[in-house]
Design an enzyme around this catalytic site. Structure first.
Site, PDB file in Angstrom:
ATOM      1  N   PRO A  13      73.352  21.791  15.075  1.00  0.00           N
ATOM      2  CA  PRO A  13      74.522  20.956  14.719  1.00  0.00           C
ATOM      3  C   PRO A  13      75.920  21.707  15.106  1.00  0.00           C
ATOM      4  CG  PRO A  13      73.945  22.317  12.962  1.00  0.00           C
ATOM      5  CD  PRO A  13      73.190  22.666  13.821  1.00  0.00           C
ATOM      6  N   CYS A 104      79.548  27.601   9.225  1.00  0.00           N
ATOM      7  CA  CYS A 104      80.710  27.149   9.921  1.00  0.00           C
ATOM      8  C   CYS A 104      81.895  28.304   9.883  1.00  0.00           C
ATOM      9  CB  CYS A 104      81.138  25.878   9.486  1.00  0.00           C
ATOM     10  SG  CYS A 104      82.686  25.096  10.097  1.00  0.00           S
ATOM     11  N   GLY A 206      72.206  31.718  18.141  1.00  0.00           N
ATOM     12  CA  GLY A 206      73.401  32.470  18.974  1.00  0.00           C
ATOM     13  C   GLY A 206      73.075  33.056  20.264  1.00  0.00           C
ATOM     14  N   GLY A 229      72.162  25.912  20.643  1.00  0.00           N
ATOM     15  CA  GLY A 229      73.287  24.985  20.674  1.00  0.00           C
ATOM     16  C   GLY A 229      74.109  25.070  21.971  1.00  0.00           C
TER      17      GLY A 229
END
Length: 328
Positions: A13, A104, A206, A229
């Protein structure tokens, strides 16, 4: 002997970037096993169904993209009861799974008691995950996404231990602290340390930009499952390339002409959702990522950056030549 399951590739996300339109496009390219929505922030009340449908329009289609990829709905908040109640509502609305956001790093989110700031209190992380697991039907998976910590990774294993005791379905670990932000490197070796505290399925996240990074992340983290991501935004075929590597196949990377075709497809998808005045913005944003791998994207951005009309944008993309090819 039971065969080992195939490694999973999950789409991360990314707030304001990977919304349902980008999920629709990227899952059409293949090799993505699951998506996660942008977060639904809960702070004061049980939210009405329309909020969940806005963040996750896929709820109207069984919680899956048109390619059949399931979409977990992500919840963010610091109040255990509210997080649990809203997670249960999301499940009632048809979400195939729930994901809890403790990763986040945004200051505005952290100041509102959400995201990675809660990692300073492993006991509270445990309470939130426990309450949510108890509120959900046993058949609804619950994933938890964390970083290594807030200011440091000193309490990482305490966080993992508390999550393990709450018995979610899996744990996704972004291998940096909140203080690290998105600066390289990612400390994938810390994920391997989590094995001393849990047998939950672990997912490494990551700094995975290519197949070589995927291979190294797996070696250092001790887990085969990955969440991609920014890397997949820069290289939309990255999931396919990783999947091909896993199976020993050889496939070609997407060419710039193929990327242009996907840009046009993405424009068509955004026009179905957004007002024409705003449908051009996601294209420009995506070019900002694509230029890290495709230099032609930077040249295209110069051409289209002031275009506001979708039809003019479509014409510009369709007619844009590769400067390198033109010079040749």
């Amino acid at each position: 002997m039971t065969p080992e399951p195939n490694p999973r590739i999950l789409l991360a996300p990314m707030e304001g970037v990977i919304d349902h339109t980008m999920r629709e496009l990227l899952t059409q390219l293949g090799a993505v096993d699951r998506c996660v929505t942008e977060f639904v922030r809960v702070s004061q009340e049980l939210l009405p169904p329309r909020v969940f449908h806005r963040i996750c329009p896929e709820l109207a289609s069984g919680g899956r993209t048109s390619s059949g990829v399931p979409v977990y709905l992500q919840i963010l908040g610091g109040d255990a009861n509210l997080v649990a109640e809203n997670s249960a509502r999301a499940a009632e609305l048809g979400a195939p799974g729930i994901d809890l956001n403790f990763g986040c790093p945004a200051k505005t989110v952290n100041r509102s008691d959400g995201g990675s700031i809660i990692l300073r209190e492993p006991e509270r992380v445990h309470r939130i995950v426990t309450a949510t697991r108890q509120a959900l039907p046993p058949t609804v998976p619950l994933s938890v996404k964390i970083r290594l910590g807030f200011d440091s990774s000193d309490r990482f294993l305490d966080i993992v231990s508390g999550i393990d005791a709450a018995r979610p379905s899996e744990l996704v670990i972004h291998a940096r602290t909140r203080a690290d932000g998105y600066r390289p490197p990612a400390y994938w070796e810390h994920i391997a340390l989590a094995r001393s505290k849990t047998q939950l399925p672990l997912v490494a996240n990551g700094e995975i930009w290519g197949v070589g990074d995927a291979k190294l992340a797996r070696e250092k983290s001790g887990t085969r499952d990955l969440m991609l991501g920014r890397g997949v935004l820069c290289r939309p075929d990255l999931p396919r390339l990783v999947r091909a590597f896993d199976s020993g196949e050889e496939i070609d990377a997407l060419t710039w002409d193929e990327i242009r075709a996907y840009l046009l497809q993405y424009l068509a998808i955004t026009l179905k959702t957004y007002d024409a005045r705003y449908a051009v913005n996601p294209i420009k944003q995506w070019l900002g990522y694509l230029r890290h791998y495709y230099p032609q994207a930077a040249a295209m951005f110069v051409v289209i950056k002031r275009i506001l009309d979708p039809e003019q944008l479509r014409i510009a993309i369709a007619g844009h030549e590769d400067p390198g090819q033109k010079a040749a």
